[in-house]
Design a protein around this motif. Structure first.
Motif, PDB file in Angstrom:
ATOM      1  N   VAL A 190     -71.890 -30.257  30.957  1.00  9.03           N
ATOM      2  CA  VAL A 190     -70.984 -30.891  31.920  1.00  9.03           C
ATOM      3  C   VAL A 190     -70.882 -32.397  31.655  1.00  9.03           C
ATOM      4  CG1 VAL A 190     -70.653 -31.460  34.355  1.00  9.03           C
ATOM      5  CG2 VAL A 190     -71.313 -29.147  33.697  1.00  9.03           C
ATOM      6  N   MET A 212     -77.770 -24.647  40.584  1.00 11.08           N
ATOM      7  CA  MET A 212     -76.883 -25.450  39.753  1.00 11.08           C
ATOM      8  C   MET A 212     -76.214 -24.593  38.677  1.00 11.08           C
ATOM      9  SD  MET A 212     -77.599 -28.890  37.707  1.00 11.08           S
ATOM     10  CE  MET A 212     -76.845 -28.162  36.278  1.00 11.08           C
ATOM     11  N   VAL A 213     -77.022 -23.745  38.026  1.00 13.05           N
ATOM     12  CA  VAL A 213     -76.468 -22.865  36.996  1.00 13.05           C
ATOM     13  C   VAL A 213     -75.482 -21.887  37.627  1.00 13.05           C
ATOM     14  CG1 VAL A 213     -77.045 -21.267  35.142  1.00 13.05           C
ATOM     15  CG2 VAL A 213     -78.634 -23.084  35.729  1.00 13.05           C
ATOM     16  N   PRO A 243     -58.591 -42.319  24.155  1.00 14.91           N
ATOM     17  CA  PRO A 243     -58.290 -42.437  22.722  1.00 14.91           C
ATOM     18  C   PRO A 243     -57.253 -43.526  22.429  1.00 14.91           C
ATOM     19  CG  PRO A 243     -57.275 -40.470  23.637  1.00 14.91           C
ATOM     20  CD  PRO A 243     -58.183 -41.023  24.711  1.00 14.91           C
ATOM     21  N   MET A 272     -63.035 -21.437  31.708  1.00 13.03           N
ATOM     22  CA  MET A 272     -63.615 -21.077  30.402  1.00 13.03           C
ATOM     23  C   MET A 272     -63.692 -19.579  30.214  1.00 13.03           C
ATOM     24  SD  MET A 272     -66.626 -23.831  30.007  1.00 13.03           S
ATOM     25  CE  MET A 272     -66.396 -25.542  30.456  1.00 13.03           C
ATOM     26  N   GLY A 326     -69.390 -14.620  25.752  1.00 13.96           N
ATOM     27  CA  GLY A 326     -70.709 -14.451  26.363  1.00 13.96           C
ATOM     28  C   GLY A 326     -70.980 -13.004  26.737  1.00 13.96           C
ATOM     29  N   MET A 346     -68.864 -33.150  28.576  1.00 12.83           N
ATOM     30  CA  MET A 346     -67.426 -32.933  28.813  1.00 12.83           C
ATOM     31  C   MET A 346     -66.833 -34.094  29.596  1.00 12.83           C
ATOM     32  SD  MET A 346     -66.889 -28.879  29.585  1.00 12.83           S
ATOM     33  CE  MET A 346     -65.138 -29.037  29.929  1.00 12.83           C
ATOM     34  N   LEU A 347     -67.593 -34.570  30.605  1.00 15.00           N
ATOM     35  CA  LEU A 347     -67.112 -35.714  31.392  1.00 15.00           C
ATOM     36  C   LEU A 347     -67.045 -36.971  30.522  1.00 15.00           C
ATOM     37  CD1 LEU A 347     -69.051 -35.147  34.745  1.00 15.00           C
ATOM     38  CD2 LEU A 347     -66.600 -34.878  34.361  1.00 15.00           C
ATOM     39  N   MET A 405     -70.899 -23.766  26.509  1.00 13.73           N
ATOM     40  CA  MET A 405     -71.205 -23.019  27.727  1.00 13.73           C
ATOM     41  C   MET A 405     -71.631 -21.587  27.423  1.00 13.73           C
ATOM     42  SD  MET A 405     -71.205 -24.113  30.858  1.00 13.73           S
ATOM     43  CE  MET A 405     -70.602 -22.796  31.909  1.00 13.73           C
ATOM     44  N   LEU A 406     -71.447 -21.150  26.165  1.00  7.64           N
ATOM     45  CA  LEU A 406     -71.725 -19.758  25.809  1.00  7.64           C
ATOM     46  C   LEU A 406     -73.114 -19.311  26.254  1.00  7.64           C
ATOM     47  CD1 LEU A 406     -70.700 -17.208  24.304  1.00  7.64           C
ATOM     48  CD2 LEU A 406     -71.818 -18.079  22.285  1.00  7.64           C
ATOM     49  N   GLU A 428     -63.377 -32.995  21.662  1.00  8.31           N
ATOM     50  CA  GLU A 428     -62.957 -32.664  23.015  1.00  8.31           C
ATOM     51  C   GLU A 428     -62.739 -31.156  23.161  1.00  8.31           C
ATOM     52  OE1 GLU A 428     -59.126 -34.054  24.060  1.00  8.31           O
ATOM     53  OE2 GLU A 428     -59.662 -34.539  26.125  1.00  8.31           O
ATOM     54  N   LEU A 454     -72.256 -23.635  38.352  1.00  8.36           N
ATOM     55  CA  LEU A 454     -71.535 -23.925  37.111  1.00  8.36           C
ATOM     56  C   LEU A 454     -70.803 -22.675  36.595  1.00  8.36           C
ATOM     57  CD1 LEU A 454     -70.930 -26.022  34.973  1.00  8.36           C
ATOM     58  CD2 LEU A 454     -73.092 -25.454  33.861  1.00  8.36           C
ATOM     59  N   VAL A 500     -64.679 -18.410  26.697  1.00 13.25           N
ATOM     60  CA  VAL A 500     -66.106 -18.571  26.388  1.00 13.25           C
ATOM     61  C   VAL A 500     -66.911 -17.486  27.105  1.00 13.25           C
ATOM     62  CG1 VAL A 500     -68.028 -20.192  26.375  1.00 13.25           C
ATOM     63  CG2 VAL A 500     -65.709 -21.059  26.204  1.00 13.25           C
ATOM     64  N   GLY A 545     -77.054 -26.782  31.116  1.00 11.29           N
ATOM     65  CA  GLY A 545     -75.771 -26.819  31.828  1.00 11.29           C
ATOM     66  C   GLY A 545     -75.357 -28.250  32.119  1.00 11.29           C
ATOM     67  N   ALA A 546     -76.327 -29.075  32.512  1.00 14.76           N
ATOM     68  CA  ALA A 546     -76.025 -30.482  32.807  1.00 14.76           C
ATOM     69  C   ALA A 546     -75.565 -31.206  31.543  1.00 14.76           C
ATOM     70  CB  ALA A 546     -77.257 -31.158  33.402  1.00 14.76           C
ATOM     71  N   TRP A 552     -61.673 -26.966  32.961  1.00 16.31           N
ATOM     72  CA  TRP A 552     -62.930 -26.355  33.392  1.00 16.31           C
ATOM     73  C   TRP A 552     -62.862 -24.835  33.427  1.00 16.31           C
ATOM     74  CZ3 TRP A 552     -66.918 -29.520  33.299  1.00 16.31           C
ATOM     75  CH2 TRP A 552     -66.649 -30.883  33.371  1.00 16.31           C
ATOM     76  N   ARG A 576     -66.506 -27.208  24.993  1.00 22.56           N
ATOM     77  CA  ARG A 576     -66.570 -26.156  25.994  1.00 22.56           C
ATOM     78  C   ARG A 576     -67.331 -24.926  25.502  1.00 22.56           C
ATOM     79  NH1 ARG A 576     -62.130 -25.455  28.313  1.00 22.56           N
ATOM     80  NH2 ARG A 576     -61.575 -23.286  28.262  1.00 22.56           N
ATOM     81  N   TRP A 577     -67.345 -24.694  24.159  1.00 21.38           N
ATOM     82  CA  TRP A 577     -68.013 -23.497  23.639  1.00 21.38           C
ATOM     83  C   TRP A 577     -69.517 -23.542  23.826  1.00 21.38           C
ATOM     84  CZ3 TRP A 577     -65.422 -19.202  22.741  1.00 21.38           C
ATOM     85  CH2 TRP A 577     -64.041 -19.312  22.608  1.00 21.38           C
ATOM     86  N   PRO A 593     -49.859 -39.235  24.678  1.00 20.57           N
ATOM     87  CA  PRO A 593     -51.057 -39.360  25.504  1.00 20.57           C
ATOM     88  C   PRO A 593     -52.283 -39.838  24.710  1.00 20.57           C
ATOM     89  CG  PRO A 593     -50.570 -37.057  25.090  1.00 20.57           C
ATOM     90  CD  PRO A 593     -49.414 -37.842  24.549  1.00 20.57           C
ATOM     91  N   GLU A 594     -52.251 -39.714  23.377  1.00 20.62           N
ATOM     92  CA  GLU A 594     -53.416 -40.092  22.582  1.00 20.62           C
ATOM     93  C   GLU A 594     -53.320 -41.508  22.038  1.00 20.62           C
ATOM     94  OE1 GLU A 594     -56.143 -37.868  21.377  1.00 20.62           O
ATOM     95  OE2 GLU A 594     -55.510 -36.645  23.068  1.00 20.62           O
ATOM     96  N   CYS A 595     -52.087 -42.010  21.783  1.00 21.17           N
ATOM     97  CA  CYS A 595     -51.994 -43.325  21.167  1.00 21.17           C
ATOM     98  C   CYS A 595     -50.968 -44.232  21.845  1.00 21.17           C
ATOM     99  CB  CYS A 595     -51.696 -43.210  19.668  1.00 21.17           C
ATOM    100  SG  CYS A 595     -49.997 -42.778  19.287  1.00 21.17           S
ATOM    101  N   TYR A 632     -61.884 -37.326  17.767  1.00 18.65           N
ATOM    102  CA  TYR A 632     -61.926 -37.214  19.222  1.00 18.65           C
ATOM    103  C   TYR A 632     -61.321 -35.883  19.677  1.00 18.65           C
ATOM    104  CZ  TYR A 632     -60.867 -37.922  24.129  1.00 18.65           C
ATOM    105  OH  TYR A 632     -60.775 -37.757  25.490  1.00 18.65           O
ATOM    106  N   ARG A 633     -60.187 -35.493  19.071  1.00 20.67           N
ATOM    107  CA  ARG A 633     -59.529 -34.257  19.507  1.00 20.67           C
ATOM    108  C   ARG A 633     -60.401 -33.041  19.233  1.00 20.67           C
ATOM    109  NH1 ARG A 633     -54.062 -34.706  16.699  1.00 20.67           N
ATOM    110  NH2 ARG A 633     -54.641 -36.865  16.404  1.00 20.67           N
TER     111      ARG A 633
END
Ligand code: ZN
Ligand code: ZN
Lengths: 207, 210
Positions: B185, A97-98, B196, A148, A155, B188-189, B150-151, B143, A101, A151, B181-182, A146, B147-148, A13-15, B139-140
């Motif tokens: 997100v 929004m927060v 890659p 988490m 938190g 991540m997008l 978001m803490l 990626e 999320l 995390v 937050g934006a 998505w 996500r961290w 998937p990477e190369c 990249y890996r």
């Protein structure tokens, strides 16, 4: 489309390097010869064991969200809240929004992942491949990045330290449930549901 | 060097089955015969989407760090916290470990992630000294680490939800939290829309094999 030449092959998937799709022993990983990415992870657990893990994670999820995470005590007054209470509080004070999320990443995505895994594993164990099989696998691929929970768990611990400067903090049931959920979910997420395509339909609990 | 594309095969991103696009179709998308997902040879408009999302994230990074993320009001008065003042608070209140953690995931990780993705998108056609190996590894990491960030959002949400003493103290999320937050997100997008495989396509059929 024809099926013949491409069956028995898979691409990194990477190369995009082509590899021959050889059967792996349980728990074994296959790495790309060119870039080193893990391209295939053979599941360590059988589908029935996986289903038990997923159910345990769902119970931990319910406890983590139904019970208060912490209880704060200051001068005789008590404040306690669940994750959903925190999200609603954010929503009410115009931080939609927060709130959305946190709801999506801390609650909705992990729940959708667990429910979809339950349905898929139940289908595999009964030896059927129902119409929802492919859409659910697509859903998991979309939703998984998505979720988490790990995390969120960190938190919870950070806010516990932060709040202990302000008030007396009593850990709630949900705190322990979150710790259990983080561990169980790590095991569930290590299972690549794409391997379910490899299990021949109509056979029970292939190793 | 044999890639799927060089054999005229497209890999399904969803179930990993290889598909042979029907000849003469001419379209750049097929339906996966196994799982029904849309299959393309490479992620569509990968670089322009990555750049657009990166630029949006970089712009929002400024208000995310300047605006208050949390407003505390108590009998002792009210205070506004930005991300960096939250870090300073942990540092001065005897938790240097937590201060470093928050500083890393809230300030360093987004910055490094945006920088690294821009570097990848800029150098994708000429991998240069680092080569596709180094860039692919970068990249890996990027990626996975994103996500961290978001803490801080979770900490803010929990503080707001927990501290509900009407008379004693309340905590509200500030406008910086929405911007932050934006940023998370959008970055991540941006990482998800970068393909890659483009790094290796550019290096061509010439080896790089282990
Ligand atoms: Zn590879
Ligand atoms: Zn597919």
């Amino acid at each position: 489309m024809t099926a013949a030449p491409e069956s028995g092959l898979m691409a990194c998937p990477e190369c995009d390097r082509l590899h021959i799709d050889l059967p792996l022993r349980p728990g074994e990983k296959a790495r790309c010869v060119r870039c080193g990415t893990v391209i295939l992870r053979s599941p360590y657990w059988r589908p029935d064991q996986m289903l038990a893990l997923v159910m345990a994670a769902l119970i931990a999820f319910l406890l983590a969200n139904a019970c208060p995470i912490l209880e704060l005590r200051v001068q005789g007054s008590i404040s306690r809240a669940t994750l959903l209470d925190a999200i609603l509080a954010l929503w009410r004070e115009d931080r939609q929004m927060v709130a959305a999320l946190v709801f999506a990443t801390g609650l909705l995505a992990p729940l959708a992942d667990l429910l979809a895994m339950t349905a898929l594993l139940a289908a595999v164990l009964t030896g059927r491949r129902p119409a929802y099989f492919a859409p659910l696998l697509r859903l998991i691929q979309q939703v998984r990045p998505w979720g988490m929970i790990e995390v969120l768990m960190l938190g919870v611990l950070v806010s516990l330290v932060k709040l202990s400067h302000l008030a007396q903090v009593v850990p709630g049931v949900a705190l322990w449930a979150f710790i259990a959920l983080t561990v169980l979910l790590a095991a569930v997420l290590s299972y690549d549901p794409r391997c379910l395509w490899q299990l021949p339909a109509g056979r029970k609990g292939a190793a | 060097m044999t890639t799927a594309l060089s054999r005229g095969l497209w890999a399904c991103r969803c179930c990993r089955r290889l598909c042979r696009p029907s000849a003469g179709n001419g379209s750049d998308a097929e339906r996966c015969p196994r799982c029904g997902a849309t299959v393309r040879p490479r992620k569509p408009d990968s670089l322009s989407r990555t750049w657009a999302l990166l630029i949006a994230a970089a712009i929002l990074y400024v208000p995310a760090n300047l605006l208050p993320v949390m407003q505390t009001s108590s009998m002792l008065g009210s205070s506004r916290d930005t991300i960096i003042s939250g870090v300073v608070y942990f540092w001065t209140s005897g938790s240097p470990g937590l201060a470093l953690l928050i500083f890393s995931v809230s300030i360093l990780v987004p910055l490094i992630k945006l920088g690294a993705l821009a570097y990848l998108a800029f150098n994708v056609r000429r991998p240069g000294a680092a080569g596709p190996h180094g860039l692919g590894r970068l990249y890996r990491v990027v990626e996975l680490a994103g996500r961290w960030s978001m803490l801080d959002i979770f900490v803010i949400a929990l503080m707001v939800g927990m501290v509900r003493f009407r008379t004693l103290a309340t905590i509200e999320a500030g406008p910086g939290a929405a911007a932050f937050g934006a940023v998370v997100v959008l970055s991540m997008l941006a990482a998800a829309s970068f393909d890659p495989r483009l790094l290796w396509d550019a290096s061509g059929p010439s080896s790089h094999e282990h």
